[in-house]
Design a protein around this motif. Structure first.
Motif, PDB file in Angstrom:
ATOM      1  N   VAL A  43       0.840  -1.199   0.000  1.00 49.30           N
ATOM      2  CA  VAL A  43       0.000   0.000   0.000  1.00 49.30           C
ATOM      3  C   VAL A  43       0.873   1.246   0.000  1.00 49.30           C
ATOM      4  O   VAL A  43       0.611   2.199  -0.733  1.00 49.30           O
ATOM      5  N   ARG A  47       0.822   4.162  -2.811  1.00 51.41           N
ATOM      6  CA  ARG A  47       0.480   5.553  -2.463  1.00 51.41           C
ATOM      7  C   ARG A  47       1.562   6.517  -2.955  1.00 51.41           C
ATOM      8  O   ARG A  47       1.250   7.617  -3.398  1.00 51.41           O
ATOM      9  N   GLY A  67      -1.619  -3.902   4.384  1.00 53.32           N
ATOM     10  CA  GLY A  67      -2.924  -3.254   4.517  1.00 53.32           C
ATOM     11  C   GLY A  67      -3.922  -3.713   3.484  1.00 53.32           C
ATOM     12  O   GLY A  67      -3.777  -4.769   2.873  1.00 53.32           O
ATOM     13  N   ASP A  71      -7.452   1.063   0.368  1.00 50.19           N
ATOM     14  CA  ASP A  71      -6.767   2.313   0.709  1.00 50.19           C
ATOM     15  C   ASP A  71      -6.109   2.920  -0.536  1.00 50.19           C
ATOM     16  O   ASP A  71      -6.086   4.137  -0.712  1.00 50.19           O
ATOM     17  N   ASP A  74      -8.904   4.384  -2.715  1.00 50.23           N
ATOM     18  CA  ASP A  74      -9.329   5.675  -2.170  1.00 50.23           C
ATOM     19  C   ASP A  74      -8.324   6.777  -2.521  1.00 50.23           C
ATOM     20  O   ASP A  74      -8.706   7.866  -2.957  1.00 50.23           O
TER      21      ASP A  74
END
Length: 182
Positions: A43, A47, A67, A71, A74
């Motif tokens: 994750v 990101r 994770g 996420d 999003d």
């Protein structure tokens, strides 16, 4: 897929999966289809890629070591509203499919999904459903995959797995002793 798909002006694709073999195989196949692929195994890595340059397309595994893939969905949806995001997982359930779509995923595929299925899902029109897979998993195979997943989550404890699946322990032992269905 024999024809080169029409990707559009931005062929950037983010692949997020903690299975290195699957990630590398899918990345090579998607590059052959004209995508510019970025890879992430966590994750956090995903990101960072999204923050640096949000891709037009993404294929995100639901369960990652550090994770939840939602996420990443999003974060990408916040960074780029027009991105086509496919959530890919080995453990398909209605609840997770609904959660993925509510978070902004364009589609939801169960593993094992090949590059043709992923490409069709990424490039499908938002108003229409992609065509069904050429070779979907059989119901017996889906059942077997689910049992194997729960068995692994229960640390290979047959009694605990049987209790959670509401099965008789001996029935479960017979299922686990057999080979996987095709």
């Amino acid at each position: 897929m024999t024809d080169i798909p029409i990707i559009g002006p931005d062929p950037s694709l983010l692949l997020v999966d903690d299975d290195d073999i699957f990630l590398n195989r899918l990345a090579r196949a998607m590059e052959k289809r004209g995508f510019q692929v970025s890879r992430a195994a966590t994750v956090a890595e995903a990101r960072d890629i999204v923050a640096a340059k949000p891709p037009a397309f993404a294929v995100v595994d639901l369960r990652l070591e550090d994770g939840n893939g939602l996420d990443v969905v999003d974060a990408l949806r916040e960074a780029r509203e027009d991105a086509r995001i496919i959530v890919l997982t080995g453990y398909g359930a209605i609840a997770t499919a609904v959660a993925a779509v509510k978070m902004g995923a364009s589609d939801y595929l169960s593993k094992p999904a090949d590059a043709d299925e992923v490409t069709r899902a990424l490039l499908s029109n938002a108003e229409s459903l992609p065509p069904p897979p050429d070779t979907p998993m059989s119901a017996d195979r889906v059942r077997w995959e689910h049992i194997q997943r729960v068995y692994e989550q229960c640390e290979r404890n047959v009694s605990e797995t049987a209790r959670r699946l509401h099965m008789h322990r001996r029935t479960l032992q017979r299922i686990l002793a057999k080979r996987s269905p095709r």
